[in-house]
Design a protein around this motif. Structure first.
Motif, mmCIF file in Angstrom:
data_model
loop_
_atom_site.group_PDB
_atom_site.id
_atom_site.type_symbol
_atom_site.label_atom_id
_atom_site.label_comp_id
_atom_site.label_asym_id
_atom_site.label_seq_id
_atom_site.Cartn_x
_atom_site.Cartn_y
_atom_site.Cartn_z
ATOM 1 N N ILE A 41 12.779 -2.907 -16.505
ATOM 2 C CA ILE A 41 13.670 -3.846 -15.812
ATOM 3 C C ILE A 41 12.908 -4.401 -14.615
ATOM 4 O O ILE A 41 11.767 -4.026 -14.395
ATOM 5 N N THR A 42 13.499 -5.275 -13.845
ATOM 6 C CA THR A 42 12.815 -5.852 -12.685
ATOM 7 C C THR A 42 13.719 -5.850 -11.461
ATOM 8 O O THR A 42 14.947 -5.924 -11.585
ATOM 9 N N LEU A 43 13.095 -5.785 -10.294
ATOM 10 C CA LEU A 43 13.806 -5.913 -9.015
ATOM 11 C C LEU A 43 13.857 -7.360 -8.544
ATOM 12 O O LEU A 43 14.349 -7.623 -7.447
ATOM 13 N N ASN A 44 13.365 -8.287 -9.348
ATOM 14 C CA ASN A 44 13.344 -9.700 -8.975
ATOM 15 C C ASN A 44 14.748 -10.122 -8.521
ATOM 16 O O ASN A 44 15.691 -10.117 -9.318
ATOM 17 N N PRO A 45 14.913 -10.478 -7.246
ATOM 18 C CA PRO A 45 16.252 -10.802 -6.751
ATOM 19 C C PRO A 45 16.876 -12.026 -7.413
ATOM 20 O O PRO A 45 18.098 -12.128 -7.485
ATOM 21 N N ALA A 46 16.075 -12.934 -7.918
ATOM 22 C CA ALA A 46 16.624 -14.116 -8.586
ATOM 23 C C ALA A 46 17.270 -13.758 -9.917
ATOM 24 O O ALA A 46 18.237 -14.394 -10.333
ATOM 25 N N LEU A 47 16.763 -12.727 -10.596
ATOM 26 C CA LEU A 47 17.309 -12.338 -11.904
ATOM 27 C C LEU A 47 18.513 -11.411 -11.792
ATOM 28 O O LEU A 47 19.304 -11.304 -12.726
ATOM 29 N N LYS A 48 18.634 -10.699 -10.664
ATOM 30 C CA LYS A 48 19.782 -9.817 -10.399
ATOM 31 C C LYS A 48 19.985 -8.763 -11.484
ATOM 32 O O LYS A 48 21.109 -8.472 -11.889
ATOM 33 N N SER A 70 0.821 -1.222 0.000
ATOM 34 C CA SER A 70 0.000 0.000 0.000
ATOM 35 C C SER A 70 0.851 1.266 0.000
ATOM 36 O O SER A 70 0.391 2.322 -0.429
ATOM 37 N N ALA A 71 2.119 1.174 0.430
ATOM 38 C CA ALA A 71 3.013 2.330 0.411
ATOM 39 C C ALA A 71 3.288 2.808 -1.015
ATOM 40 O O ALA A 71 3.674 3.958 -1.231
ATOM 41 N N PHE A 72 3.046 1.933 -1.996
ATOM 42 C CA PHE A 72 3.323 2.265 -3.394
ATOM 43 C C PHE A 72 2.074 2.732 -4.144
ATOM 44 O O PHE A 72 2.107 2.917 -5.357
ATOM 45 N N GLU A 73 0.993 2.920 -3.411
ATOM 46 C CA GLU A 73 -0.265 3.379 -4.007
ATOM 47 C C GLU A 73 -0.101 4.675 -4.813
ATOM 48 O O GLU A 73 -0.691 4.806 -5.885
ATOM 49 N N PRO A 74 0.709 5.655 -4.366
ATOM 50 C CA PRO A 74 0.853 6.898 -5.135
ATOM 51 C C PRO A 74 1.376 6.714 -6.573
ATOM 52 O O PRO A 74 1.131 7.558 -7.428
ATOM 53 N N ILE A 75 2.091 5.617 -6.829
ATOM 54 C CA ILE A 75 2.620 5.403 -8.192
ATOM 55 C C ILE A 75 1.888 4.292 -8.936
ATOM 56 O O ILE A 75 2.225 3.990 -10.080
ATOM 57 N N GLU A 96 6.508 -5.991 -8.636
ATOM 58 C CA GLU A 96 7.632 -5.104 -8.355
ATOM 59 C C GLU A 96 7.481 -4.425 -6.991
ATOM 60 O O GLU A 96 8.463 -4.248 -6.272
ATOM 61 N N ALA A 97 6.264 -4.051 -6.628
ATOM 62 C CA ALA A 97 6.033 -3.477 -5.294
ATOM 63 C C ALA A 97 6.369 -4.508 -4.220
ATOM 64 O O ALA A 97 6.962 -4.181 -3.186
ATOM 65 N N SER A 98 6.022 -5.751 -4.466
ATOM 66 C CA SER A 98 6.337 -6.824 -3.525
ATOM 67 C C SER A 98 7.847 -7.018 -3.399
ATOM 68 O O SER A 98 8.369 -7.176 -2.294
ATOM 69 N N PHE A 99 8.553 -7.002 -4.534
ATOM 70 C CA PHE A 99 10.022 -7.104 -4.484
ATOM 71 C C PHE A 99 10.605 -5.935 -3.700
ATOM 72 O O PHE A 99 11.523 -6.100 -2.894
ATOM 73 N N ALA A 100 10.090 -4.736 -3.924
ATOM 74 C CA ALA A 100 10.581 -3.553 -3.224
ATOM 75 C C ALA A 100 10.346 -3.677 -1.721
ATOM 76 O O ALA A 100 11.232 -3.352 -0.922
ATOM 77 N N VAL A 101 9.181 -4.152 -1.332
ATOM 78 C CA VAL A 101 8.887 -4.344 0.089
ATOM 79 C C VAL A 101 9.893 -5.330 0.695
ATOM 80 O O VAL A 101 10.417 -5.106 1.793
ATOM 81 N N GLN A 102 10.180 -6.420 -0.007
ATOM 82 C CA GLN A 102 11.159 -7.400 0.476
ATOM 83 C C GLN A 102 12.527 -6.751 0.676
ATOM 84 O O GLN A 102 13.184 -6.955 1.702
ATOM 85 N N LEU A 103 12.953 -5.978 -0.314
ATOM 86 C CA LEU A 103 14.272 -5.342 -0.241
ATOM 87 C C LEU A 103 14.337 -4.328 0.898
ATOM 88 O O LEU A 103 15.326 -4.271 1.632
#
Length: 152
Positions: free
Chosen positions: A61-68, A6-11, A27-34
Motif C-alpha cells: 500500500i502507499t502513504l501517498n496523501p493524494a491517494l488516501k 535518514s531516520a528510516f535507514e534501519p529498514i 514512502e520514507a518521504s511521505f512518512a517524513v511529511q506526515l
C-alpha cells in the motif's frame, strides 16, 4: 523521532527487498511529511514508526496523501505513543481487489428520501434508488462486493 529520510535507514534494505529502492524513498518521504505535520504522531516510538513504514511495503500500500489509501495513526499504549499503519476503506478495497479476493467492491450511503429495500429469502438483494434532489439525512450505508465466481 528525527524528521529526515535518514531516520528510516534501519529498514531501508528490508523495504527495498520487498518493494524497491525508489518506492522506499517515496514512502520514507511521505512518512517524513506526515510526521512533520503532527507533533503527537512524531512523539511515537521510533520502533513503531519504522515497523509501520515497513508494513507499507509488506502489504503493498502507499502513504501517498493524494491517494488516501493508508495513514500513520498515533495510539497511546500505556505510557508510550505508538505509530500504527491504518489502511483507509479505499486502501482495504484496493488490497482486496489487488490480491484477487474480490473482483469489484463499492459502498453507498442511503439517505432518508431515497428508495431503499432489502429483500431477504431465497433471493437476497438490495434495491436502492437515490432521489435526484433533497435526499434528506444519511440513515445508513451498505457495501457490495462482487467475487470472481459470480457471487455477490
Amino acid at each position: 523521532m528525527e524528521l529526515a529520510i535518514s531516520a528510516f535507514e534501519p529498514i531501508r534494505q528490508r523495504f527495498s527487498e520487498v518493494m524497491d529502492e525508489k518506492t522506499f524513498l517515496k514512502e520514507a518521504s511521505f512518512a517524513v511529511q506526515l510526521l512533520s505535520k503532527n507533533s503527537y504522531l512524531a512523539s511515537s516510538t521510533q520502533k513503531s514508526v519504522l515497523e509501520s513504514v515497513l508494513n507499507v511495503a509488506q502489504i503493498g500500500i502507499t502513504l501517498n496523501p493524494a491517494l488516501k489509501l493508508a495513514y500513520l495513526v498515533p495510539r497511546r499504549v500505556g505510557s508510550d505513543v505508538v505509530c500504527c499503519l491504518e489502511p483507509s476503506y479505499q486502501g482495504l478495497c484496493k488490497l482486496t481487489t489487488d490480491t484477487g479476493s474480490v473482483k469489484n467492491i463499492y459502498a453507498e450511503i442511503v439517505y432518508s428520501n431515497d428508495k431503499f429495500d432489502r429483500i431477504l429469502g431465497t433471493e437476497n438483494r438490495i434495491v436502492h434508488i437515490p432521489k435526484n434532489s433533497d435526499r434528506g439525512e444519511a440513515i445508513g450505508v451498505y457495501a457490495v462486493a462482487h467475487l470472481f465466481d459470480g457471487r455477490t
